[in-house]
Scaffold this motif. Structure first.
Motif, PDB file in Angstrom:
ATOM      1  N   THR A 216     -11.417-116.443  13.339  1.00 24.74           N
ATOM      2  CA  THR A 216     -11.694-115.164  12.647  1.00 24.74           C
ATOM      3  C   THR A 216     -11.538-113.697  13.033  1.00 24.74           C
ATOM      4  O   THR A 216     -11.274-113.809  14.245  1.00 24.74           O
ATOM      5  N   ASP A 217     -11.532-112.864  12.105  1.00 24.62           N
ATOM      6  CA  ASP A 217     -11.463-111.447  12.581  1.00 24.62           C
ATOM      7  C   ASP A 217     -12.948-110.791  13.056  1.00 24.62           C
ATOM      8  O   ASP A 217     -13.878-111.677  12.746  1.00 24.62           O
ATOM      9  N   TYR A 218     -12.851-109.593  13.245  1.00 24.38           N
ATOM     10  CA  TYR A 218     -14.100-108.841  13.340  1.00 24.38           C
ATOM     11  C   TYR A 218     -15.106-109.049  12.367  1.00 24.38           C
ATOM     12  O   TYR A 218     -16.145-108.475  12.403  1.00 24.38           O
ATOM     13  N   ARG A 219     -14.488-109.168  11.058  1.00 22.06           N
ATOM     14  CA  ARG A 219     -15.290-108.776   9.807  1.00 22.06           C
ATOM     15  C   ARG A 219     -15.720-110.383   9.365  1.00 22.06           C
ATOM     16  O   ARG A 219     -16.533-110.261   8.498  1.00 22.06           O
ATOM     17  N   GLY A 220     -15.480-111.436   9.993  1.00 19.14           N
ATOM     18  CA  GLY A 220     -15.913-112.693   9.972  1.00 19.14           C
ATOM     19  C   GLY A 220     -14.894-113.394   8.898  1.00 19.14           C
ATOM     20  O   GLY A 220     -15.314-114.550   8.231  1.00 19.14           O
ATOM     21  N   THR A 221     -13.684-112.798   8.689  1.00 19.83           N
ATOM     22  CA  THR A 221     -12.907-113.860   7.509  1.00 19.83           C
ATOM     23  C   THR A 221     -12.164-114.654   8.302  1.00 19.83           C
ATOM     24  O   THR A 221     -11.504-114.559   9.593  1.00 19.83           O
TER      25      THR A 221
END
Length: 569
Positions: A216-221
Motif C-alpha cells: 500500500t501507499d501512505y494513503r492506504g491504497t
C-alpha cells in the motif's frame, strides 16, 4: 636553532662511527623495513573498499554477462573476479542493484536468500534465532526497497507463524509493505515496479506466497491488487493497439505521399484517409499434415528423379463373411391361445429366406506431422485508401514571350486535367505499396480533384505585381540618373568652353597690352628717351624674358608644364 642542529648531526656522526659494521647493516635493514611497511600500509589504506554483490560466486557465464550488462546500464562501477564474484563500490549500491536484479529475475538460481540479503545464520536459541531472523529480514527488505529510485521510505511488517505439526493447521506467512513514493515518481501507477517489489518480498521470505503480500501507499491504497487492474490493463492494451494502428496508417500514408509527390509534384497530392483494420486477437493454429511415405529417395548424382513414394501402407485388415438360409420365426401366444401376429405376417409363414454379409476393413498407416503456429500479434483485416490528385496550372504567355495579364490585373492561367490512364497508374502503384488483397476487401480510390488555390494565386499575382513595380521603379530610376548625368556633362562642357573663351580673351588683351608696351619702349629707345618703368612692369618683363629663355633651352619641360596647367583648368 642552527647550533642545535649542528650538535645533533655531530652526535649522530659520532654514534655512527662508534658502532660496528654488522650493527650498521642491522640498523639500515630496520629502517628499510619500517619505510616499506609505511608504504604498504598507505597503499592498502588508499585502495577503495568494495563489497561483494553476492557472497557466492556466479558460475553461469551467461547469467554473469547479463548481470554485468545490467550494472553497466545503471552506470554502476563494478569488478568481476575470475571465480565469478562481483564487487561494487558501497553497500547502498549493492542493495539497490539486488532490488533491480530481483525485479527483473536476474538473480541466479543457485544464490540463496542469505547470499542475496547479506545475512548470516545465528547459532543461538531457537526463539532468538527466529526473532533475529525476522528482524534481519525486515530491516534488509526495508533497506532494499528504500534503495530504489522511486521510493522515499518503506515500512515492512512480517508475520511468521509457528510451525504446526499438520499442514492443514499451518497458518501462512504474510507480509505488508507501506511505501512512500518520491516526488514525481510513477511507481503507484507502474505495475511492473509494484510487481518488482512484490517479487523482492516473496524472494526474501521463505514460504511467503505472492497472494499473501499487501503493498500500500501512505494513503492506504492497495497497489498490488492486480485483479482490480484488469479493466485498466484492458484499456492500456486498447491504447497500445490504437497506437499500433495509427503507426501503421502513418507508415502507409508517408510511403504513398513520398512516391506520388515525387511523380506528380509536391502540392498536387492529398491523402484524404488511410484506414487499416487490424485484428488484435491472439491466434494459435494447429495443423495436421499428412504426406506420402518415401520408399526410395532421390539420388542427387543422377540426372533424373528416381524417388518412389506410396500414399500409405496397410497396418491391419479385418474380413467378415456371414450367410444365413432358413424360415423366419413367428412367435405364438401361450398354449391354448391364439398369437398376436397380425394377419399380414401370418401369410409369410413357411417362406425360406437368405441373408449374406461381406465386410472387409483395412487400416492404413500414413505419415503425419503436427504443426503448431502462433499468429502475429496483429493481422490486417482490411485497408482503405483515398487519394485526391490535382491537375496542372500553367501560365499563358503572349506572342512576345511575356506573361499574359487578365483585365483584372491577374496572371492568366489555364488548367490541364489528369488523364484517366494516369489515375489508373497511380492507383496501381498504391495497391502494390499497401499489398492490395481483393479477397481481404481492400479498397483504393484515386480521383481527380481541383484544389482550391485562391490564396496561392493571389500570392503569386501580388508577387508578380510587386516585381513589375520594382522593375518600373528601377527603369525610371536609371532613366532619371542618366538624365542627371547627361545634364551634368553638358553643364560641365559648357562651363569649360566659357572659361576657355574668357581665358583666350584675357590672353589676347594681355598680348595686345604687351605689344603696345614693347612698341612704346622701342619707340622710346629710338627716340633716345628715358622711360621710367614701374617695379611690376620690370618684374613682368624679366619673367617674360626668363620664360622665353627657358622655352628656348628646355622646350619639352615647358610643354609638359603647359599641359599640366590645361588639365588643372
Amino acid at each position: 636553532m642552527n647550533e642545535w642542529f649542528k650538535k645533533m648531526i655531530e652526535q649522530l656522526r659520532n654514534a655512527w662511527g662508534r658502532i660496528s659494521g654488522l650493527q650498521k647493516i642491522i640498523l639500515i635493514g630496520i629502517v628499510v623495513a619500517v619505510v616499506a611497511g609505511i608504504i604498504v600500509v598507505s597503499m592498502v589504506s588508499s585502495t577503495p573498499n568494495q563489497i561483494a554483490l553476492f557472497t557466492s560466486p556466479v558460475t553461469d557465464q551467461n547469467t554473469l554477462y547479463k548481470i554485468s550488462m545490467r550494472l553497466d546500464e545503471e552506470n554502476v562501477v563494478h569488478r568481476t573476479t575470475e571465480s565469478g564474484l562481483i564487487y561494487v563500490d558501497n553497500k547502498a549500491t549493492a542493495q539497490r542493484m539486488i532490488s533491480i536484479l530481483m525485479r527483473e529475475d536476474l538473480i541466479p538460481s543457485d544464490i540463496s536468500v542469505w547470499d542475496a540479503f547479506k545475512m548470516d545464520r545465528w547459532t543461538v536459541t531457537d526463539f532468538e534465532r527466529e526473532v533475529n531472523l525476522q528482524r534481519a529480514v525486515t530491516e534488509s527488505l526495508e533497506q532494499h526497497i528504500e534503495a530504489l529510485d522511486d521510493v522515499d521510505s518503506a515500512q515492512v511488517t512480517l508475520v511468521m507463524p509457528e510451525t504446526e505439526l499438520f499442514a492443514e493447521d499451518q497458518d501462512p506467512v504474510t507480509a505488508s509493505v507501506i511505501i512512500t513514493p518520491k516526488p514525481g515518481s510513477d511507481i503507484i501507477t507502474a505495475r511492473n515496479k509494484i510487481e518488482g517489489i512484490e517479487k523482492l518480498v516473496t524472494f526474501a521470505v521463505q514460504g511467503l506466497a505472492s497472494e499473501n503480500v499487501i503493498i500500500t501507499d501512505y494513503r492506504g491504497t492497495v497497489l498490488n491488487d492486480f485483479e482490480d487492474l484488469a479493466e485498466f490493463d484492458r484499456l492500456e492494451l486498447t491504447k497500445r493497439q490504437m497506437d499500433q494502428k495509427a503507426s501503421l496508417e502513418k507508415k502507409y500514408k508517408n510511403e504513398i505521399l513520398t512516391e506520388l509527390r515525387a511523380i506528380f509534384g509536391e502540392d498536387r497530392v492529398r491523402i484524404l484517409r488511410v484506414d487499416v483494420d487490424l485484428d488484435m486477437s491472439k491466434k494459435t493454429v494447429e495443423t495436421d499434415e499428412f504426406f506420402p511415405i518415401t520408399l526410395t529417395a532421390d539420388n542427387p548424382d543422377t540426372p533424373f528423379d528416381e524417388t518412389e513414394v506410396i500414399k500409405n501402407v496397410p497396418r491391419s485388415e479385418q474380413l467378415i463373411d456371414e450367410s444365413y438360409r432358413g424360415t423366419g420365426f413367428n412367435p405364438e401366444g401361450p398354449p391354448g391361445q391364439e398369437g398376436q401376429t397380425p394377419p399380414a405376417y401370418k401369410d409369410l409363414e413357411g417362406l425360406v429366406g437368405e441373408y449374406e454379409n461381406n465386410s472387409n476393413t483395412i487400416n492404413y498407416e500414413v505419415n503425419e506431422r503436427k504443426i503448431y503456429e502462433e499468429k502475429n500479434p496483429w493481422e490486417i483485416q482490411r485497408i482503405t485508401v483515398g487519394v485526391a490528385i490535382d491537375g496542372i496550372w500553367t501560365r499563358v504567355y503572349t506572342d512576345k514571350g511575356t506573361v499574359a495579364i487578365t483585365p483584372e490585373g491577374s496572371i492568366e492561367r489555364e488548367y490541364k486535367t489528369i488523364e484517366d490512364i494516369d489515375l489508373n497508374k497511380a492507383r496501381t502503384l498504391i495497391e502494390h505499396s499497401i499489398g492490395y488483397d481483393k479477397l481481404r476487401g481492400d479498397s483504393v480510390t484515386v480521383q481527380h480533384l481541383t484544389f482550391d488555390r485562391t490564396a496561392q494565386f493571389e500570392f503569386e499575382d501580388q508577387k508578380y505585381r510587386n516585381q513589375k513595380r520594382l522593375q518600373q521603379a528601377i527603369i525610371y530610376s536609371i532613366i532619371g540618373i542618366g538624365v542627371i548625368i547627361a545634364a551634368f556633362i553638358i553643364f560641365r562642357f559648357i562651363s569649360r568652353e566659357l572659361e576657355r573663351r574668357r581665358r583666350l580673351r584675357e590672353e589676347e588683351l594681355a598680348r595686345q597690352h604687351q605689344a603696345m608696351r614693347e612698341a612704346a619702349l622701342r619707340s622710346a629707345e629710338e627716340d633716345s628717351m628715358d622711360v621710367e618703368m614701374s617695379v611690376e612692369e620690370r618684374a613682368r618683363m624679366e619673367m617674360q624674358e626668363h620664360a622665353m629663355n627657358m622655352a628656348r633651352e628646355h622646350p619639352e619641360d615647358v610643354a609638359q608644364l603647359i599641359r599640366t596647367w590645361l588639365v588643372e583648368e
